[in-house]
Design a protein around this motif. Structure first.
Motif, PDB file in Angstrom:
ATOM      1  N   MET A  69       0.821  -1.204   0.000  1.00 36.98           N
ATOM      2  CA  MET A  69       0.000   0.000   0.000  1.00 36.98           C
ATOM      3  C   MET A  69       0.855   1.254   0.000  1.00 36.98           C
ATOM      4  SD  MET A  69      -2.954  -1.210   2.612  1.00 36.98           S
ATOM      5  CE  MET A  69      -3.696   0.401   2.678  1.00 36.98           C
ATOM      6  N   ASN A  70       2.089   1.176   0.525  1.00 32.23           N
ATOM      7  CA  ASN A  70       2.949   2.338   0.569  1.00 32.23           C
ATOM      8  C   ASN A  70       4.113   2.212  -0.403  1.00 32.23           C
ATOM      9  OD1 ASN A  70       1.498   3.623   2.633  1.00 32.23           O
ATOM     10  ND2 ASN A  70       2.429   2.274   4.133  1.00 32.23           N
ATOM     11  N   MET A 114      -9.913   3.838  13.139  1.00 31.39           N
ATOM     12  CA  MET A 114      -9.744   3.957  11.689  1.00 31.39           C
ATOM     13  C   MET A 114      -9.761   2.577  11.051  1.00 31.39           C
ATOM     14  SD  MET A 114      -6.820   6.893  11.386  1.00 31.39           S
ATOM     15  CE  MET A 114      -6.872   6.774   9.603  1.00 31.39           C
ATOM     16  N   GLN A 115     -10.492   2.469   9.971  1.00 32.49           N
ATOM     17  CA  GLN A 115     -10.595   1.211   9.263  1.00 32.49           C
ATOM     18  C   GLN A 115      -9.646   1.222   8.072  1.00 32.49           C
ATOM     19  OE1 GLN A 115     -12.432  -1.360  10.292  1.00 32.49           O
ATOM     20  NE2 GLN A 115     -13.230  -0.207  12.035  1.00 32.49           N
ATOM     21  N   ALA A 116      -8.787   0.210   8.008  1.00 34.15           N
ATOM     22  CA  ALA A 116      -7.875   0.111   6.879  1.00 34.15           C
ATOM     23  C   ALA A 116      -8.652  -0.255   5.621  1.00 34.15           C
ATOM     24  CB  ALA A 116      -6.806  -0.940   7.162  1.00 34.15           C
ATOM     25  N   VAL A 117      -8.247   0.340   4.510  1.00 38.34           N
ATOM     26  CA  VAL A 117      -8.892   0.045   3.231  1.00 38.34           C
ATOM     27  C   VAL A 117      -8.279  -1.218   2.657  1.00 38.34           C
ATOM     28  CG1 VAL A 117      -9.290   0.865   0.888  1.00 38.34           C
ATOM     29  CG2 VAL A 117      -9.399   2.466   2.807  1.00 38.34           C
ATOM     30  N   THR A 118      -9.108  -2.163   2.285  1.00 37.71           N
ATOM     31  CA  THR A 118      -8.647  -3.411   1.694  1.00 37.71           C
ATOM     32  C   THR A 118      -8.771  -3.316   0.184  1.00 37.71           C
ATOM     33  OG1 THR A 118      -9.406  -4.649   3.625  1.00 37.71           O
ATOM     34  CG2 THR A 118      -8.989  -5.908   1.609  1.00 37.71           C
ATOM     35  N   SER A 157      -4.432  -1.861  -5.683  1.00 36.17           N
ATOM     36  CA  SER A 157      -3.109  -1.726  -5.074  1.00 36.17           C
ATOM     37  C   SER A 157      -2.064  -1.949  -6.152  1.00 36.17           C
ATOM     38  CB  SER A 157      -2.929  -2.747  -3.942  1.00 36.17           C
ATOM     39  OG  SER A 157      -1.620  -2.670  -3.402  1.00 36.17           O
TER      40      SER A 157
END
Length: 497
Positions: free
Chosen positions: A116-117, A281-285, A404
């Motif tokens: 993701m990063n 906070m909810q991580a985006v999948t 992604s």
């Protein structure tokens, strides 16, 4: 004119959306996680459905982009009737050409990072950071109520509980104390005394009624609240405007002392309650993975968020041979038809998503290779025309879905941007590319020569962007960047600090 009753036979055409077709359309707009929830509900309703984790022989859909357009997806009605590829198409073994990464660790070692990063996606050498999984569910209200219970009791504790309920997530009390006193039927002085106790709680500055009081509480805690600091806090509007000469006169300090006071002020927290969680906070999948290969771009549905759905035919045979009445037989047939349709509709959904994503990658290949500055203007209609689908279908496919790639995590809607005409008559450029150029120019500006909007227009025109001043101002504000006057004051304060 005859008034007698009669029968007429007329022929007409109409479009009727069956429940299956309506559900197929809704499935397109759902993200993978929402589809997973939908599948769980269907499994509870239909005994002939069962799910298993995705395995290497699962029906993983993958494309290399650019690719040629495939056959038009079958409608929900044709899927129900067993057309559009049939069950044989669902059992094709794609294992030889598919890649799987059901977790972040599986992404390591691939050609092209899918993190993701933009990282490799593997674990650090020292193992996973367990502190990242620490429980941060304690709210600010719970933290304050715990402290109040230790120092207050009886009527004062009741007033404190009511005040704590009125403190917002930033740590401020915005309700006037007189209103609180009237609501509780308590003397105003008593409410003020209880608030004074709350303002001694951790975190320092909580319970303040405005920014000045919040900073004053923190200055008192740090034993820096002298008359000069008090006057500085009372004139925060001058600090925001960067009027240093007037501040020196009001505070009766020299340049060195003023710089020290402003530096101290910056160390205070303007939102003391921010360190406590409101909602987690909810991580985006991601719904899609994209990686560059020698032969093109590999695109895959995230199988980790989609269980493999199967029809339990042996159970159907067992039930059909048992004793049953007419209603039971009809119900069993409906369950089988519904299960067959859902399996095929989900497979068709994946193929449609891959088809749209492949066209997005094809048209925005420069972005995936070189970054946001090369993002091209693109509309839903362009993609729809290229893949011979309706524009509304493309809109549903790109809603609430993320991909992604090596450059990070992006919503599919991100790639659809308006166009800015080139000043030299060349191809139009994306609005996101213009925003990126504005951000880069302002980031690199000289603190002693702040760029005005007119200057930015000239510099952007020199780069080939035909853009008006009002558009520059609109994009700058959308990026959260202040005007030249605001930035000049900010740079002055930073120079003092």
């Amino acid at each position: 004119m005859s008034l007698a009753p009669r029968l007429d036979l007329r022929q007409s055409q109409s479009l009727v959306m069956t429940p299956q077709l309506q559900q197929a359309i809704r499935l397109l707009a759902l993200s993978n996680l929402e589809v997973e929830t939908f599948i769980a509900e269907e499994i509870e309703r239909n005994p002939l459905l069962e799910s298993t984790p995705q395995e290497d022989d699962g029906p993983v859909v993958e494309r290399e982009a650019p690719v040629a357009a495939s056959d038009e997806p079958a409608s929900a009605d044709s899927l129900v009737m067993g057309e559009g590829g049939g069950e044989a198409a669902l059992d094709v073994d794609f294992a030889a050409e598919s890649f799987h990464h059901d977790s972040a660790a599986d992404q390591a070692g691939m050609d092209g990072s899918l993190g993701m990063n933009g990282g490799s996606g593997g674990m650090p050498e020292d193992g996973p950071d367990l502190d990242a999984f620490a429980d941060t569910s304690l709210s600010l209200a719970d933290h304050l109520l715990h402290q109040a219970g230790e120092v207050l009791s009886g009527r004062d504790l009741f007033v404190a509980q009511h005040l704590i309920d009125l403190i917002d997530e930033a740590g401020y009390l915005t309700t006037p104390l007189l209103d609180v006193a009237n609501r509780l039927g308590a003397p105003l002085v008593e409410v003020e005394d209880v608030l004074g106790v709350i303002q001694t709680f951790d975190p320092t500055g909580v319970g303040a009624r405005d920014l000045a009081e919040c900073l004053a509480l923190q200055a008192k805690e740090a034993d820096r609240y002298d008359p000069c600091m008090a006057r500085l806090i009372d004139n925060l509007d001058l600090v925001a405007r960067g009027d240093l000469a007037r501040l020196k006169r009001l505070c009766d300090v020299d340049d060195e002392d003023l710089a020290d006071m402003i530096r101290e002020l910056r160390n205070y927290d303007p939102k003391p309650g921010g360190r406590f969680g409101g909602e987690a906070m909810q991580a985006v999948t991601p719904d899609l993975f994209i990686a560059q290969r020698k032969s093109g771009w590999a695109i895959e549905i995230n199988a980790a968020t989609l269980p493999r759905l199967l029809v339990n035919r042996s159970y159907y045979v067992e039930l059909s041979y048992g004793p049953q009445d007419k209603a039971s037989k009809a119900w069993l047939s409906d369950m089988l038809a519904s299960a067959n349709w859902l399996v095929k509709a989900l497979d068709q959904r994946q193929r449609t998503i891959i088809k749209v994503a492949s066209e997005i990658v094809k048209q925005q290949e420069a972005f995936f290779l070189h970054g946001v500055a090369h993002l091209k203007p693109m509309t839903l209609r362009q993609v729809a025309d290229a893949i011979e689908m309706h524009e509304s279908t493309v809109s549903r496919v790109t809603s609430n879905k993320y991909l992604s790639c090596a450059r990070g995590l992006f919503e599919l809607k991100y790639f659809f941007t308006s166009s800015i005409q080139s000043s030299d008559g060349g191809d139009a450029v994306s609005a996101e590319a213009v925003k990126s150029a504005i951000r880069a120019l302002i980031t690199a500006e000289d603190p002693k020569a702040i760029l005005s909007d007119d200057t930015l227009v000239d510099m952007l025109n020199a780069k080939g962007f035909g853009i008006a001043r009002r558009t520059v101002a609109k994009y700058r504000e959308a990026l959260g960047i202040g005007s030249s006057v605001q930035r000049r004051r900010q740079k002055a304060l930073e120079g003092v600090g």
